[in-house]
Enzyme design. Sequence first.
Site, PDB file in Angstrom:
ATOM      1  N   SER A  57       0.753  -1.145   0.074  1.00  0.00           N
ATOM      2  CA  SER A  57      -0.043   0.016   0.101  1.00  0.00           C
ATOM      3  C   SER A  57       0.930   1.284  -0.088  1.00  0.00           C
ATOM      4  CB  SER A  57      -0.858   0.171   1.035  1.00  0.00           C
ATOM      5  OG  SER A  57      -1.774  -1.364   1.119  1.00  0.00           O
ATOM      6  N   THR A  58       1.105   1.762  -1.081  1.00  0.00           N
ATOM      7  CA  THR A  58       1.888   2.855  -1.166  1.00  0.00           C
ATOM      8  C   THR A  58       1.671   4.206  -0.398  1.00  0.00           C
ATOM      9  OG1 THR A  58       1.021   3.668  -3.303  1.00  0.00           O
ATOM     10  CG2 THR A  58       2.671   2.314  -3.645  1.00  0.00           C
ATOM     11  N   CYS A  59       0.455   4.445  -0.422  1.00  0.00           N
ATOM     12  CA  CYS A  59       0.233   5.687   0.554  1.00  0.00           C
ATOM     13  C   CYS A  59       0.539   5.502   2.112  1.00  0.00           C
ATOM     14  CB  CYS A  59      -1.225   5.932   0.683  1.00  0.00           C
ATOM     15  SG  CYS A  59      -1.713   6.727  -1.020  1.00  0.00           S
ATOM     16  N   GLN A  60       0.821   4.191   2.431  1.00  0.00           N
ATOM     17  CA  GLN A  60       1.091   3.845   4.159  1.00  0.00           C
ATOM     18  C   GLN A  60       2.511   3.296   4.078  1.00  0.00           C
ATOM     19  OE1 GLN A  60      -1.911   2.380   2.826  1.00  0.00           O
ATOM     20  NE2 GLN A  60      -3.539   3.629   3.665  1.00  0.00           N
ATOM     21  N   VAL A  61       3.243   3.062   2.839  1.00  0.00           N
ATOM     22  CA  VAL A  61       4.734   2.561   3.240  1.00  0.00           C
ATOM     23  C   VAL A  61       4.441   1.423   3.741  1.00  0.00           C
ATOM     24  CG1 VAL A  61       6.882   3.028   3.132  1.00  0.00           C
ATOM     25  CG2 VAL A  61       5.374   4.995   2.897  1.00  0.00           C
TER      26      VAL A  61
END
Length: 121
Positions: free
Chosen positions: A86-90
């Site tokens: 999940s890129t937004c949450q790294v």
Amino acid sequence: NTENWEKDVIARHILCKHGYDSNSPQIRDLVVVLSELDQTGRRLFMQFLTGSPRLPIGGFGELRPRLTVVRKNVSGPADDVLPSCSTCQVYLKLPPYSSRAVLERRLKQAIQEGQGHFALD
């Protein structure tokens, strides 16, 4: 050097949750695999994980949110499943692979083939 990919630096900045801790074999293997990536592999991993091909100024310690690794629950053999994120949450969702070699192969497959892929998992 803000692009410090040494094992101790990576290990210090990984937040382990939901089935993993810093002593989990998969986390230890992940740290080794990440530390051994070449420049292209590093850029692909960062693009896969964050949407940007580079670490922020200051390196892993400046990732916001922090790099979080969680156990990816799978039905069937974990070695057959790619990691996801999940890129937004790294947030890296890492299956419980049976060996470092499998983790390395699956991670490299995911970062090379998964560019621009969006999945709800």
